[in-house]
Motif scaffolding. Structure first.
Motif, mmCIF file in Angstrom:
data_model
loop_
_atom_site.group_PDB
_atom_site.id
_atom_site.type_symbol
_atom_site.label_atom_id
_atom_site.label_comp_id
_atom_site.label_asym_id
_atom_site.label_seq_id
_atom_site.Cartn_x
_atom_site.Cartn_y
_atom_site.Cartn_z
ATOM 1 N N PHE A 155 0.828 -1.206 0.000
ATOM 2 C CA PHE A 155 0.000 0.000 0.000
ATOM 3 C C PHE A 155 0.863 1.257 0.000
ATOM 4 O O PHE A 155 0.574 2.228 -0.709
ATOM 5 C CB PHE A 155 -0.919 0.018 1.223
ATOM 6 N N VAL A 156 1.918 1.242 0.799
ATOM 7 C CA VAL A 156 2.788 2.412 0.885
ATOM 8 C C VAL A 156 3.415 2.711 -0.469
ATOM 9 O O VAL A 156 3.431 3.864 -0.932
ATOM 10 C CB VAL A 156 3.881 2.199 1.947
ATOM 11 N N GLU A 157 3.923 1.684 -1.148
ATOM 12 C CA GLU A 157 4.551 1.878 -2.456
ATOM 13 C C GLU A 157 3.515 2.250 -3.516
ATOM 14 O O GLU A 157 3.756 3.111 -4.359
ATOM 15 C CB GLU A 157 5.307 0.614 -2.864
ATOM 16 N N GLU A 158 2.364 1.588 -3.463
ATOM 17 C CA GLU A 158 1.345 1.832 -4.479
ATOM 18 C C GLU A 158 0.729 3.220 -4.343
ATOM 19 O O GLU A 158 0.298 3.819 -5.331
ATOM 20 C CB GLU A 158 0.259 0.761 -4.380
ATOM 21 N N SER A 159 0.700 3.764 -3.142
ATOM 22 C CA SER A 159 0.111 5.088 -2.933
ATOM 23 C C SER A 159 0.911 6.179 -3.632
ATOM 24 O O SER A 159 0.397 7.279 -3.868
ATOM 25 C CB SER A 159 0.008 5.397 -1.437
ATOM 26 N N LYS A 160 2.149 5.884 -3.992
ATOM 27 C CA LYS A 160 2.961 6.859 -4.712
ATOM 28 C C LYS A 160 2.506 6.981 -6.167
ATOM 29 O O LYS A 160 2.740 8.006 -6.806
ATOM 30 C CB LYS A 160 4.429 6.448 -4.655
ATOM 31 N N TYR B 132 -5.022 5.701 -2.753
ATOM 32 C CA TYR B 132 -4.566 4.876 -1.633
ATOM 33 C C TYR B 132 -3.981 5.711 -0.502
ATOM 34 O O TYR B 132 -3.752 5.207 0.599
ATOM 35 C CB TYR B 132 -3.538 3.859 -2.107
ATOM 36 N N LYS B 133 -3.715 7.000 -0.798
ATOM 37 C CA LYS B 133 -3.187 7.868 0.248
ATOM 38 C C LYS B 133 -4.178 8.028 1.395
ATOM 39 O O LYS B 133 -3.786 8.339 2.516
ATOM 40 C CB LYS B 133 -2.856 9.244 -0.327
ATOM 41 N N ILE B 134 -5.465 7.833 1.088
ATOM 42 C CA ILE B 134 -6.475 7.936 2.144
ATOM 43 C C ILE B 134 -6.167 6.936 3.248
ATOM 44 O O ILE B 134 -6.278 7.237 4.443
ATOM 45 C CB ILE B 134 -7.881 7.687 1.566
ATOM 46 N N LEU B 135 -5.747 5.733 2.863
ATOM 47 C CA LEU B 135 -5.435 4.702 3.850
ATOM 48 C C LEU B 135 -4.075 4.933 4.494
ATOM 49 O O LEU B 135 -3.932 4.884 5.717
ATOM 50 C CB LEU B 135 -5.477 3.327 3.181
ATOM 51 N N VAL B 136 -3.076 5.171 3.662
ATOM 52 C CA VAL B 136 -1.713 5.290 4.178
ATOM 53 C C VAL B 136 -1.554 6.550 5.018
ATOM 54 O O VAL B 136 -1.152 6.488 6.192
ATOM 55 C CB VAL B 136 -0.705 5.277 3.015
#
Length: 685
Positions: free
Chosen positions: A424-429, A434-438
């Motif tokens: 999730f951290v990598e994909e949010s970039k 996905y930044k909403i979760l991270v």
């Protein structure tokens, strides 16, 4: 990298769908090579059906697909042949009757009936489709079905003309008669209907819901409802509010501007949101046309789905194009703000994430069918490129299913949350949504951070969750909520390869409780024991008895690598010793997962029977209380029991319906060419 959330593209980007909180184990999946293109055309010959189903549903679907443009955004077809619905041994299942009841519920008028006016001429399948018309916001929606009796279809058209509708316009196009009704005056000439983004006001929405509710109530309840409605109108809506009336964002107005009906030369009836859509369908079937238009039946992506073995087994089957759905998503993004304080929700970030996700997938399909044990459904999201095979996961899976009690309301099981979070951290970039979760978790972590508690959620908790994990909600006689009339309890099991590091984290938490909560008499930390398992319990004073405490949270080691956490230490007894029967041994659970793909990313399981019963009991108790409307000062209201819902008896018909329900499960898996989601709902005959 791959994940559950990447496959359900519009679940994140449009916000219209949702998925359980179980995700990919990731298994250090390699990035696909750009050269590994999916050669769909070679794999799927034109219009060659490889299925051999007894009812030939795929071939019947192909006949309707020939009436649809090749670039259709979506195509959904329902088998309405009553004999196809007899798998469960019930002779009373009628999809047409169900559609008729649905129509009567959502419409305020009763001048039209599917069973009386449509069924007499209707064939054995009913399809709907959606496609664009070349503009940014122009869409055509059509419903089509084969005509079994042309004379009765003409009678149907005659009745439509007599309904309380505007007078239709009759148009001849290539010897095809098209009837078109216009319901709203258009401001810009003869334009095709568009996907309107006009928002409904709160007053209009509530008014419609109140009208529907009043139709379903008896005369006494209607009177009470009208009184409450008057009071609400007086309190909530000031007089002469006019254009200043508050608006609720998110409710779109999809009311029809126009409606057109015709019989195609192929003997198919079509109802569309504009006559231009029907004219395009007529052109598709024109034999002498100088330029024959391609149909959906020639689309290789559609043929891939049509040739899937499950299409012929299905009662409901569908196909969709991700790029087409992206057009709709962009339309819906028009009202998003250019900037947003919530990460990932600005218009630019939304569109960035949308384009990224659309690039990962080409098309998807849906299959829903019956088997002797219930309803099954499968959806496949196909990758735009073939990906390398998923590396084999040699880790133990499904061990925790044997540690959970069989009698539960629901459970989510998966493995290696640490790797899931890293993904999730990598994909949010690349995927701002996905930044909403991270970022949300990190903001929450910082907001609740205490300088006296040296704890990093990502390093001290998430990083240690490298094995299986299970979260469950279950009924228990030991529930800490019994005094409130509820038997709900919750627990979590976590397998880890780093028990020493986990103990260090638990030591920090315990030390914080002892140093900052206990001295202030806010709480107490006590040692408890269930069987041979030692527990640390955070307990608060019990107001009902001096000196007594109530456990709010407890944790301990079930075995050297399995941590157990529960709401209230007493409920640990539901897990220790090993429950008999365990969830893995439950017939309801085994029926649900029998045909599910393996390996998979875990299970999202619900006991539909138990949940439906609890909802029904609560609803009956709630509405009974509203109907009784006791005087707050009366002795009866003062002595009412908090667990009245448990004393209510369900109506016989409702009880029989609930008794038919079994377990429901969602399962996610992946192969080199698709992401797959499977669903099952158990139904007893």
């Amino acid at each position: 990298m791959r994940s559950l959330f990447a496959a359900t593209i519009l679940a994140v980007n449009v916000g219209s769908l949702s998925t359980p909180a179980i995700a990919n184990t990731l298994n250090e999946l390699p990035v696909p090579s750009p050269s590994s293109k999916l050669n769909i055309i070679a794999a799927q010959p034109k219009a060659i059906l490889q299925n051999s189903g007894s009812n030939q549903f795929a071939r019947r679907s192909l006949n309707l697909a020939k009436q649809i443009p090749s670039d259709a955004i979506g195509f959904l077809i329902l088998d309405i042949d009553r004999s196809s619905w007899q798998v469960l041994g019930s002779s009373s299942v009628s999809p047409v009757l169900a559609l008729d009841k649905l129509l009567s519920f959502i419409t305020l008028s009763s001048g039209f009936s599917i069973t009386k006016d449509v069924q007499p001429w209707l064939g054995n399948e009913l399809a709907i489709s959606l496609w664009g018309n070349g503009g940014d916001s122009e869409l055509s929606f059509v419903a089509l079905a084969p005509i079994a009796d042309s004379q009765k279809f003409e009678l149907f058209l005659q009745k439509l003309k007599k309904l309380n509708l505007p007078k239709p316009t009759e148009i001849q196009y290539q010897n095809v008669k098209i009837l078109e009704w216009q319901f709203e005056e258009e401001k810009f000439g003869d334009r095709k209907p568009v996907l309107s983004q006009r928002l409904n006001s709160r007053k209009y929405l509530l008014s419609h819901l109140q009208d529907k509710a009043s139709e379903l109530q008896n005369a006494d309840l209607q009177n009470a409802h009208l009184k409450n409605k008057d009071l609400q109108n007086k309190d909530d809506y000031p007089p002469n509010s006019g254009d200043n009336e508050p608006i609720i964002p998110g409710f779109f107005d999809f009311r029809l501007q126009r409606l057109a009906i015709a019989q195609l030369p192929s003997g198919v009836a079509v109802i569309a949101t504009d006559r231009q859509a029907i004219q395009k369908m007529v052109d598709l079937s024109a034999v002498n046309s100088e330029q024959t238009l391609p149909s959906l039946a020639e689309n290789p992506l559609f043929l891939r789905s049509l040739n899937h073995p499950l299409w012929d087994r299905s009662l409901l089957a569908g196909y969709g194009d991700f790029k087409g759905l992206g057009q709709i998503a962009e339309i819906l993004a028009a009202d998003l703000p250019e900037t947003s304080e919530v990460p990932g929700l600005s218009r630019s970030e939304y569109l960035q994430g949308l384009q990224y996700t659309l690039g990962q997938y080409s098309s998807f399909d849906l299959f829903t069918w019956l088997d002797p044990k219930g309803v099954r459904s499968q959806s496949n999201s196909y990758f735009a490129e073939v990906r390398p095979p998923v590396p084999k996961d040699n880790g133990t899976s499904d061990r925790l299913l044997s540690y959970l009690p069989s009698n539960i309301y629901g459970a989510i099981t998966s493995r290696n949350f640490s790797r899931q979070w890293q993904w999730f951290v990598e994909e949010s970039k690349k995927q701002p949504s996905y930044k909403i979760l991270v970022d949300g978790l990190r903001m929450l972590s910082s907001s609740i951070a205490d300088p006296n508690l040296d704890l990093d959620i990502e390093k001290d908790i998430i990083a240690l969750m490298d094995g299986e994990y299970a979260v469950t909600i279950f009924p228990s006689d030991r529930s800490p909520f019994k005094e409130f009339g509820s038997d709900i309890a919750a627990g979590m099991l976590i397998r880890t390869s780093k028990p020493d590091a986990v103990n260090k984290t638990l030591g920090k938490v315990t030390k914080y409780f002892n140093n900052f909560l206990v001295p202030k008499n806010i709480a107490q930390v006590k040692k408890r024991q269930i069987g041979t398992t030692l527990l640390t319990s955070l307990e608060f004073p019990d107001d009902r008895e001096v000196g007594k405490t109530q456990s709010a949270f407890a944790y301990g080691w079930r075995d050297p690598q399995t941590l157990i956490l529960t709401i209230g230490y007493q409920t640990v007894a539901d897990f220790i010793p090993t429950p008999k029967p365990a969830l893995a041994d439950s017939e309801m659970f085994r029926d649900a997962i029998t045909d599910m793909p393996k390996p998979n990313f875990g299970y999202f399981y619900l006991n539909a029977n138990a949940i439906a019963k609890q909802i029904a009991l609560f609803s009956i108790a709630y509405f009974s209380e509203l109907e009784a409307s006791p005087n707050p000062e009366s002795p009866q209201s003062e002595t009412s029991s908090p667990d009245q819902s448990t004393k209510k008896v369900l109506p016989e018909l409702l009880q029989k319906t609930i008794d038919r329900l079994g377990g429901a499960v969602f399962v996610y898996s992946e192969t080199s060419d698709r992401f797959q989601a499977d669903f099952f709902l158990g139904l007893k005959p």
